[in-house]
Scaffold this motif. Structure first.
Motif, PDB file in Angstrom:
ATOM      1  N   HIS A  78      -7.963  -6.528   2.863  1.00  0.00           N
ATOM      2  CA  HIS A  78      -7.557  -7.201   1.620  1.00  0.00           C
ATOM      3  C   HIS A  78      -6.418  -8.179   1.892  1.00  0.00           C
ATOM      4  CE1 HIS A  78      -7.368  -7.651  -2.694  1.00  0.00           C
ATOM      5  NE2 HIS A  78      -6.066  -7.363  -2.688  1.00  0.00           N
ATOM      6  N   ARG A 114      -6.279   0.427  -7.156  1.00  0.00           N
ATOM      7  CA  ARG A 114      -5.910  -0.903  -6.650  1.00  0.00           C
ATOM      8  C   ARG A 114      -5.718  -1.821  -7.852  1.00  0.00           C
ATOM      9  NH1 ARG A 114      -9.501  -2.667  -2.151  1.00  0.00           N
ATOM     10  NH2 ARG A 114     -11.108  -2.456  -3.717  1.00  0.00           N
ATOM     11  N   MET A 141      -2.252  -1.411  -3.633  1.00  0.00           N
ATOM     12  CA  MET A 141      -3.191  -0.307  -3.469  1.00  0.00           C
ATOM     13  C   MET A 141      -2.375   0.968  -3.278  1.00  0.00           C
ATOM     14  SD  MET A 141      -6.245  -0.117  -0.675  1.00  0.00           S
ATOM     15  CE  MET A 141      -6.360   1.385   0.253  1.00  0.00           C
ATOM     16  N   PHE A 153      -6.965  -1.861   3.058  1.00  0.00           N
ATOM     17  CA  PHE A 153      -5.758  -2.610   2.740  1.00  0.00           C
ATOM     18  C   PHE A 153      -5.596  -3.804   3.690  1.00  0.00           C
ATOM     19  CE2 PHE A 153      -1.094  -3.268   3.210  1.00  0.00           C
ATOM     20  CZ  PHE A 153      -0.866  -3.787   1.945  1.00  0.00           C
ATOM     21  N   PHE A 211       0.871  -1.174   0.000  1.00  0.00           N
ATOM     22  CA  PHE A 211       0.000   0.000   0.000  1.00  0.00           C
ATOM     23  C   PHE A 211       0.907   1.222   0.000  1.00  0.00           C
ATOM     24  CE2 PHE A 211      -2.886   2.694   2.972  1.00  0.00           C
ATOM     25  CZ  PHE A 211      -3.339   3.450   1.899  1.00  0.00           C
TER      26      PHE A 211
END
Length: 192
Positions: free
Chosen positions: A188, A162, A167, A185, A71
């Motif tokens: 996920h 994403r 992301m 995040f 991320f």
């Protein structure tokens, strides 16, 4: 958490509030212990140079290419982009996101701003802080656009994306105490 430069403390606090285990990564041995990584805002060229100096750049690039979730926020978005506009001639990225990012797209430090925007996966607008932020100029077919600037001169500009395990946001979700973007995040990663 990539911890060589940037908003490290703020990101670590957000992740801990969400119940995620955290580790400040400064060396390849620390990276080996991670299941995912956050690349903070900061200065993308400095982050690149420090990652090379600390022998972290190539191992990080390999882990991301191998599927490690990442991320990136602001400068972290630039590091994850496959292509950069207005970068320095020697600037390299970790890559992985099939996007073209324009560095400092919103202007200089004095042009920094904040505002609310809708973001896919969140039920209410997020308050976004943009500091010398990039924006996404082009996305590949596999990239999901999560947010765009709603109004003003930059209306429609892409500021959150994403792609698979990656992301990125142009803005700084670690500023303040709204952890929902980090939560997207973390959730996920937990489902992978």
């Amino acid at each position: 958490m990539f911890a060589l430069q940037g908003d490290v403390r703020e990101h670590l606090a957000a992740l801990r509030r969400l119940g995620a285990s955290t580790l400040a990564v400064r060396r390849p041995a620390e990276l080996e212990q991670c299941d995912a990584i956050v690349l903070p805002g900061g200065e993308s060229t400095t982050m690149h140079k420090l990652a090379v100096t600390f022998e972290l750049f190539e191992p990080l690039r390999e882990r991301i290419a191998g599927g490690m979730p990442a991320f990136g926020t602001c400068a972290g978005m630039i590091l994850l982009a496959d292509r950069i506009t207005d970068g320095t001639t020697d600037q390299r990225t970790l890559g992985g996101l099939d996007v073209t990012v324009r560095r400092n797209a919103f202007g200089r430090q004095v042009d920094s701003f904040e505002g609310d925007l809708d973001m896919a996966g969140l039920d209410a607008p997020v308050h976004a802080v943009f500091i010398r932020a990039p924006w996404v100029e082009q996305v590949g077919e596999a990239v999901e656009v999560l947010a765009t600037v709603p109004t003003g001169e930059a209306a429609g500009r892409i500021v959150a994306v994403r792609q698979g395990a990656l992301m990125a946001t142009s803005f700084h979700p670690e500023v303040g105490h709204d952890d929902r973007v980090h939560g997207l995040f973390v959730d996920h990663v937990r489902t992978m």
